[in-house]
Write an enzyme that holds these catalytic residues in place. Sequence first.
Site, PDB file in Angstrom:
ATOM      1  N   CYS A   1     -36.789 -38.969  36.233  1.00 20.08           N
ATOM      2  CA  CYS A   1     -35.593 -38.138  36.378  1.00 20.08           C
ATOM      3  C   CYS A   1     -35.900 -36.883  37.200  1.00 20.08           C
ATOM      4  CB  CYS A   1     -34.996 -37.838  35.010  1.00 20.08           C
ATOM      5  SG  CYS A   1     -33.232 -37.515  35.122  1.00 20.08           S
TER       6      CYS A   1
ATOM      7  N   HIS B   1     -34.445 -42.987  32.628  1.00 16.15           N
ATOM      8  CA  HIS B   1     -35.448 -42.672  31.599  1.00 16.15           C
ATOM      9  C   HIS B   1     -35.997 -43.956  30.976  1.00 16.15           C
ATOM     10  CE1 HIS B   1     -34.891 -38.281  31.353  1.00 16.15           C
ATOM     11  NE2 HIS B   1     -33.663 -38.559  31.763  1.00 16.15           N
TER      12      HIS B   1
ATOM     13  N   GLU C   1     -38.553 -44.363  29.245  1.00 12.94           N
ATOM     14  CA  GLU C   1     -39.210 -44.135  27.946  1.00 12.94           C
ATOM     15  C   GLU C   1     -38.342 -44.525  26.754  1.00 12.94           C
ATOM     16  OE1 GLU C   1     -38.169 -41.802  30.033  1.00 12.94           O
ATOM     17  OE2 GLU C   1     -37.489 -39.967  29.042  1.00 12.94           O
TER      18      GLU C   1
HETATM   19  N1  GLN Z   1     -31.804 -31.599  35.962  1.00  8.26           N
HETATM   20  C1  GLN Z   1     -31.755 -32.849  36.653  1.00  8.26           C
HETATM   21  C2  GLN Z   1     -30.347 -33.408  36.756  1.00  8.26           C
HETATM   22  O1  GLN Z   1     -29.468 -32.999  36.034  1.00  8.26           O
HETATM   23  C3  GLN Z   1     -32.673 -33.865  35.979  1.00  8.26           C
HETATM   24  C4  GLN Z   1     -32.218 -34.281  34.627  1.00  8.26           C
HETATM   25  C5  GLN Z   1     -33.277 -34.951  33.807  1.00  8.26           C
HETATM   26  O2  GLN Z   1     -34.462 -34.880  34.108  1.00  8.26           O
HETATM   27  N2  GLN Z   1     -32.870 -35.595  32.719  1.00  8.26           N
HETATM   28  O3  GLN Z   1     -30.085 -34.262  37.565  1.00  8.26           O
END
Ligand code: GLN
Length: 538
Positions: free
Chosen positions: A382, A508, A510
């Site tokens: 992310c 994600h 994970e």
């Molecule tokens: N802050 C970034 C976004 O909103 C990444 C979000 C995250 O890592 N879950 O796109």
Amino acid sequence: MTKHIFITGGVVSSLGKGITAASLAMLLKQRGYRVAIQKLDPYINVDPGTMSPYQHGEVYVTDDGAETDLDLGHYERFADLTCSKNSNYTTGKIYSTVIARERRGDYLGGTVQVIPHITNEIKRAIKSLDSDEIDIAITEIGGTAGDIESLPFLEAIRQFKHEAGDGNAIFIHLTLVPYIKAAGELKTKPSQQSVGILRGIGIIPDILVCRSEVAMQDEHFNKLALFCNVTRDLVIEEIDVENSIYEVPLELAKQEFDLKVLKKLHLESRELDLTAWKKMIEKAINPTQGEVKIAVIGKYISLKDAYKSIYEALEHAGIANDLSVSIKMVESENLEKDPSCAILNQIDGILVPGGFGDRGIPGKINAIKYARENDIPFLGICLGMQCAVIEFARNILKHQDADSTEFNEKTKYPVIDLMLEQKNISNMGGTMRLGAYACQLKPESKAAAAYGTKDISERHRHRYEFNSAFADELEAAGLEIAGISPKNKLVEIVENPALKWFVACQFHPEFKSRPMQAHPLFRDFVNAAKVNSREVKS
Ligand code: GLN
């Protein structure tokens, strides 16, 4: 008909109620029962999505896009269940439903009150797990008996059990039996008092689960049974496990905890086969292929729970590779002061996880540059992927100003930018791109090799995305787009094929890793780290 188990906690928080609930779900499922599980959280946020990880640990995301408590991660990992929006309710969520109804005029003429309106809504939330496909629903009540804010939840489960009738709902109370070092003694008094508090609101636990650091003796079991109104065999001991949290179900099964629960619910015992689970633990505790060192470059490192699923997924990847994974938690701000990343010297693999806001970003970018220049296996998740794109644009394309508009709205090179559908959003809660989305992988990518398929589905939680306006330029310079969402063509994975293993994803992974089924990306990342360490040493 779905039967219900309610799990409350006493004396102190952080007793591991989530792990106990998850372990019970796992044991009942292994016995062939169809289980659903949920958590009721007494805080007022509608969901934990607006809280900093420092407040409440990681925000766990479900397939259907709910931002939830991290205990749902334990539920899914232990019992291999898929949780949903019905798996987490907070005071805020309950109240907002009731208040919306009041505004609509559903209670015209009436006074809206905690009892019955709020408690009815809590009971409806509990019943949302009921279905022909579910035999047993487990509900964990967050907080500790005696908290002001958990009272409506306790009153609701009291009513629920009363209405469900004998054998259809039970109460399990998880409590602490502290060891007082100076006296060399275990103390049962706090548990007696906690059960007393519950009794005062009409809840009499059917089973007591006692967390303790050392083994309880007969006298403790007898005392607890006598003062807490349960028979001796319904006092279960849950001592701290030595090596892995996945040992907890085994310890509980030894005391026939799950069998006693089934008996209370008037359900047959059915066979329990824990062979595969035991094998998994054996591998977790005694890996034969040595150790691999992984650095996690985070911005919420001081709180272990902030990256719970990441650490668990790394452990699963260790099990799958028969390796011990030693995790070095690195505060990204420290790498800001040390751009040469000297502390990453002995590291075999670098992982940059998700996050929000500009604090710690330069350190993350330094770590990614270090991974790229030294060809150290890298997994970006992310925000970690977004930083990998920024790093590449700055250092390879030489766009020094390249950035995400989350950190610099005026950048000339917004390689990461707000998603189109996010541009007009003003509410912060529940409005990110959330939950499972399909992704198509490029056949010859590292990701496709890991998954063994080209169509995958993964969970998301972000507002910003790879800006496709820069796709051609980045690809021409060697950053490969390895995964794309088929519907709106968002870039979901980037790789650097010139390196041994450099994969970064917008989703994600994970959240979908399980102890007996490591996530393919984590598995291959840890394997690549091991291969890398052997090559470096030889
Ligand atoms: N802050 C970034 C976004 O909103 C990444 C979000 C995250 O890592 N879950 O796109």
